[in-house]
Design an enzyme around this catalytic site. Structure first.
Site, PDB file in Angstrom:
ATOM      1  N   ASP A 131       0.849  -1.195   0.000  1.00 29.88           N
ATOM      2  CA  ASP A 131       0.000   0.000   0.000  1.00 29.88           C
ATOM      3  C   ASP A 131       0.886   1.247   0.000  1.00 29.88           C
ATOM      4  O   ASP A 131       1.586   1.516   0.974  1.00 29.88           O
ATOM      5  CB  ASP A 131      -0.894  -0.042   1.243  1.00 29.88           C
ATOM      6  CG  ASP A 131      -1.711   1.221   1.402  1.00 29.88           C
ATOM      7  OD1 ASP A 131      -1.814   1.993   0.432  1.00 29.88           O
ATOM      8  OD2 ASP A 131      -2.263   1.426   2.510  1.00 29.88           O
ATOM      9  N   ASP A 172      -1.540  -1.042  -3.958  1.00 35.22           N
ATOM     10  CA  ASP A 172      -1.814  -0.207  -5.129  1.00 35.22           C
ATOM     11  C   ASP A 172      -0.569  -0.051  -6.006  1.00 35.22           C
ATOM     12  O   ASP A 172       0.508  -0.568  -5.681  1.00 35.22           O
ATOM     13  CB  ASP A 172      -2.328   1.180  -4.690  1.00 35.22           C
ATOM     14  CG  ASP A 172      -1.419   1.807  -3.645  1.00 35.22           C
ATOM     15  OD1 ASP A 172      -0.186   1.659  -3.772  1.00 35.22           O
ATOM     16  OD2 ASP A 172      -1.934   2.424  -2.681  1.00 35.22           O
ATOM     17  N   ASP A 227      -3.486  -9.427 -16.953  1.00 36.14           N
ATOM     18  CA  ASP A 227      -4.487 -10.489 -16.984  1.00 36.14           C
ATOM     19  C   ASP A 227      -5.574 -10.075 -17.970  1.00 36.14           C
ATOM     20  O   ASP A 227      -6.106  -8.966 -17.888  1.00 36.14           O
ATOM     21  CB  ASP A 227      -5.093 -10.642 -15.582  1.00 36.14           C
ATOM     22  CG  ASP A 227      -5.274 -12.078 -15.181  1.00 36.14           C
ATOM     23  OD1 ASP A 227      -5.997 -12.792 -15.906  1.00 36.14           O
ATOM     24  OD2 ASP A 227      -4.706 -12.493 -14.156  1.00 36.14           O
ATOM     25  N   ASP A 240      -7.196 -15.491 -18.665  1.00 29.12           N
ATOM     26  CA  ASP A 240      -7.993 -16.152 -17.633  1.00 29.12           C
ATOM     27  C   ASP A 240      -8.947 -17.193 -18.225  1.00 29.12           C
ATOM     28  O   ASP A 240      -9.674 -16.888 -19.178  1.00 29.12           O
ATOM     29  CB  ASP A 240      -8.802 -15.067 -16.903  1.00 29.12           C
ATOM     30  CG  ASP A 240      -9.496 -15.578 -15.678  1.00 29.12           C
ATOM     31  OD1 ASP A 240      -8.796 -16.008 -14.739  1.00 29.12           O
ATOM     32  OD2 ASP A 240     -10.747 -15.560 -15.648  1.00 29.12           O
ATOM     33  N   GLU A 276      -4.629 -19.770 -19.143  1.00 31.07           N
ATOM     34  CA  GLU A 276      -5.007 -20.573 -17.976  1.00 31.07           C
ATOM     35  C   GLU A 276      -5.974 -21.654 -18.441  1.00 31.07           C
ATOM     36  O   GLU A 276      -6.965 -21.363 -19.109  1.00 31.07           O
ATOM     37  CB  GLU A 276      -5.680 -19.700 -16.912  1.00 31.07           C
ATOM     38  CG  GLU A 276      -5.848 -20.465 -15.610  1.00 31.07           C
ATOM     39  CD  GLU A 276      -6.965 -19.932 -14.716  1.00 31.07           C
ATOM     40  OE1 GLU A 276      -6.938 -20.203 -13.521  1.00 31.07           O
ATOM     41  OE2 GLU A 276      -7.877 -19.251 -15.230  1.00 31.07           O
ATOM     42  N   HIS A 324      -2.735 -16.850  -6.798  1.00 30.36           N
ATOM     43  CA  HIS A 324      -3.780 -16.291  -5.939  1.00 30.36           C
ATOM     44  C   HIS A 324      -4.983 -17.227  -5.774  1.00 30.36           C
ATOM     45  O   HIS A 324      -5.918 -16.893  -5.059  1.00 30.36           O
ATOM     46  CB  HIS A 324      -4.235 -14.970  -6.554  1.00 30.36           C
ATOM     47  CG  HIS A 324      -4.857 -15.187  -7.898  1.00 30.36           C
ATOM     48  ND1 HIS A 324      -4.119 -15.599  -8.992  1.00 30.36           N
ATOM     49  CD2 HIS A 324      -6.136 -15.120  -8.320  1.00 30.36           C
ATOM     50  CE1 HIS A 324      -4.917 -15.762 -10.028  1.00 30.36           C
ATOM     51  NE2 HIS A 324      -6.150 -15.473  -9.648  1.00 30.36           N
ATOM     52  N   ASP A 325      -4.974 -18.374  -6.442  1.00 33.15           N
ATOM     53  CA  ASP A 325      -6.118 -19.296  -6.390  1.00 33.15           C
ATOM     54  C   ASP A 325      -5.890 -20.505  -5.495  1.00 33.15           C
ATOM     55  O   ASP A 325      -6.783 -21.348  -5.386  1.00 33.15           O
ATOM     56  CB  ASP A 325      -6.432 -19.820  -7.797  1.00 33.15           C
ATOM     57  CG  ASP A 325      -7.138 -18.791  -8.638  1.00 33.15           C
ATOM     58  OD1 ASP A 325      -7.792 -17.896  -8.063  1.00 33.15           O
ATOM     59  OD2 ASP A 325      -7.027 -18.864  -9.871  1.00 33.15           O
TER      60      ASP A 325
HETATM   61  C1  NOJ Z   1      -9.295 -17.944 -12.704  1.00 37.87           C
HETATM   62  C2  NOJ Z   1      -8.704 -16.899 -11.822  1.00 37.87           C
HETATM   63  O1  NOJ Z   1      -7.371 -17.188 -11.582  1.00 37.87           O
HETATM   64  C3  NOJ Z   1      -9.548 -16.865 -10.565  1.00 37.87           C
HETATM   65  O2  NOJ Z   1      -8.995 -16.063  -9.566  1.00 37.87           O
HETATM   66  C4  NOJ Z   1     -10.919 -16.392 -10.934  1.00 37.87           C
HETATM   67  O3  NOJ Z   1     -11.748 -16.450  -9.799  1.00 37.87           O
HETATM   68  C5  NOJ Z   1     -11.533 -17.258 -12.041  1.00 37.87           C
HETATM   69  N1  NOJ Z   1     -10.603 -17.536 -13.087  1.00 37.87           N
HETATM   70  C6  NOJ Z   1     -12.699 -16.552 -12.659  1.00 37.87           C
HETATM   71  O4  NOJ Z   1     -12.238 -15.418 -13.351  1.00 37.87           O
END
Ligand code: NOJ
Length: 534
Positions: free
Chosen positions: A24, A32, A101, A206, A260, A332-333
């Site tokens: 931040d 940010d 992204d 994505d 992805e 992040h997933d």
């Molecule tokens: C994959 C992304 O990495 C994830 O964070 C997102 O929730 C889903 N696609 C939907 O966009």
């Protein structure tokens, strides 16, 4: 083939920023672009060559940025276009590529296209989304098919204004775009050009393998709720055609494209990654993310080294000489990898072992913010403290028959929020992430795990990442060498070799607290041997 020559992404490595929790810079508790600007030297110091930004666009944050309401702007929480240009310019000055992204399977339901599309069937945006009439059963409205969304119940939501259902493979606030509509594809190309003209170097795309749906949208075979319907929207009939169109745009700029591809098998992946009309440069596969589960949120079976080794080797062997791997262990997933595949007790050992386990394979490594200092999962006491739509839904929908303790245990194991706690920069308050109360809980272990301390410790996980990345870059064998796995059946040791022009590098990893009968390695030890000449 016309266009600008593409840079050689194969010898590079990338750092992923999930901006809200990175740094931040303006003191409002939210990461940010001002914070990113200040930390670019740090990122460079890791030895990486580029940054992938998870979405930084305006978004109501139903899925923290993956629900976009304006593709050509910056979320006001993160700065503005002028600040983005400054970051881009400084990153380029430091020799770092910048990848954004590209989220085009769906938008936010607050995107102006959707607001227009809702208004009626004769609207210019009417066909931008996937609308269907209800099915009527005993005078009750039913969705057009039995698909489930991956995040929140059924994949269809009824819209009172339009009097039709719209499809959303993810959250309700993420309506799927109708990519069969050529106007939508033109919009995508326009968005790509907008950022590429600004100087961006490529895209992480994505769930790109979901953009072409089966034309009849047939019922799925009920299996697991969240993925019922998946075969009819994944790797669909027109996917290759649409990807070729987008590829043409990327080629004009020499930009790279990383797709992805959840649950896409390696054989199918080769279709996109090879040949004359290679439509993607690399693919983010999910096989290596399932060594402790079947889909992170659902069936957890504990860590199986055999599954992880099989997944790594499958991709290494199948792509060898034909295509290029994207290597990653965190993003992040997924929850933090030390907590999943390693051991918090053997924190330093398993953090370094996991680094060596993937950084020395063939491919382009991605390192997720905080991974390089060994951040671990957070364990918040109540579901109300969690933010992620998928975790909250899973808690309420799937684990409802267990005790509260068991339900929270599943969240602690599986929640994506564990990867989204603020980056731990120092022992200062809020882990040095912000001078204000952070938007999300800081992991209390920041007093032991933080950048400042690890900078000072030559044996830290952070410095180990630096050494591994430098070694990889300086070694022809690690960059280009042939991969071969040994003792495939060992349930404790992962042993692989890279060989190139007479040189061999053997990577020996113990992925258990004890090595059992072999006695070769200590808990979570890694050893790398090199012989022959380069
Ligand atoms: C994959 C992304 O990495 C994830 O964070 C997102 O929730 C889903 N696609 C939907 O966009």
């Amino acid at each position: 083939m016309t266009g600008v020559k593409q840079y050689d992404f194969r010898s590079m490595s990338f750092y992923q920023i999930w901006i809200r929790s990175f740094c931040d810079g303006n003191g409002d508790g939210i990461g940010d672009l001002y914070g990113v600007y200040d930390k670019l030297e740090y990122i460079k110091s890791l030895g990486v060559d580029g940054i992938w930004f998870s979405p930084i666009y305006p978004s109501p944050n139903a899925d923290y940025g993956y629900d976009i309401s304006d593709y050509r702007n910056i979320h006001p929480d993160y700065g503005d276009l002028a600040q983005f240009k400054k970051v881009l310019q400084k990153a380029h000055g430091l020799g770092l590529k910048v990848i954004l992204d590209l989220v085009i399977n769906h938008t936010s339901d607050e995107h102006p296209w959707f607001l227009e599309s809702r208004k009626g069937k004769d609207n210019p945006y009417s066909d931008y989304y996937i609308w269907r009439d209800p099915k009527w059963k005993r005078r009750a409205k039913r969705p057009p098919n039995n698909w489930f969304s991956q995040f929140e119940g059924l994949a269809w939501e009824y819209d009172d204004l339009r009097e039709q259902y719209y499809l959303h493979v993810f959250a309700k606030k993420q309506p799927d775009l109708n990519m069969d509509n050529p106007k939508v594809r033109e919009e995508v190309k326009g968005i790509m050009r907008f950022w590429l003209d600004m100087g961006v170097d490529g895209f992480r795309e994505d769930v790109i393998t979901y953009i072409s749906k089966h034309p009849q949208l047939p019922d799925g075979i009920p299996f697991l709720p969240a993925i019922n319907g998946l075969p009819f929207y994944k790797d669909g009939p027109n996917l290759l055609t649409y990807l070729k169109e987008f590829r043409e745009v990327a080629r004009e700029y020499g930009a790279i494209q990383i797709g992805e591809a959840p649950m896409t098998p390696v054989k199918t992946a080769l279709r996109y990654l090879t040949g004359e009309d290679r439509v993607l440069d690399m693919m983010i596969q999910f096989d290596t993310m399932m060594a402790d589960c079947f889909l992170t949120e659902f069936v957890h079976h504990g860590f199986w080294l055999a599954k992880l080794k099989r997944a790594f080797s499958r991709w290494q062997y199948a792509l060898a000489g034909k295509a290029w791997n994207a290597l990653y262990l965190e993003n992040h997933d997924h929850p933090r990898v030390i907590s999943r595949y390693g051991s918090e007790k053997y924190w330093r050992e398993s953090g370094t072992m996991l680094a060596a386990c993937y950084l020395f394979q063939q491919g382009t490594p991605f390192i997720y913010q905080g991974q390089e200092i060994g951040m671990t999962n957070i364990r918040l006491s109540s579901i109300d403290q969690y933010k992620d739509v998928a975790s909250i839904h899973a808690y309420h929908a799937f684990y409802k028959h267990g005790s509260e303790e068991k339900r929270m245990h599943r969240i602690h194991l599986a929640s994506r929020d564990s990867a989204r706690t603020p980056m731990q920069w120092s022992v200062a308050s809020n882990a040095g992430f912000s001078s204000a109360q952070p938007w999300f809980a800081v992991n209390p272990n920041y007093t032991q795990i933080n950048v400042e301390q690890e900078e000072r410790d030559p044996d830290s996980i952070l410095n180990f990442y630096r050494r591994c990345l430098a070694l990889r870059k300086s070694s022809q064998t690690l960059l280009w060498g042939h991969y071969r796995e040994y003792i495939r059946h060992s349930r404790k040791i992962y042993l692989y070799e890279r060989s190139y022009a007479g040189e061999r590098i053997l990577v020996m990893l113990c992925n258990y607290p004890e090595t059992g009968t072999t006695g070769i390695l200590r808990p979570y030890e890694v050893r790398v041997f090199q012989w022959g000449s380069e």
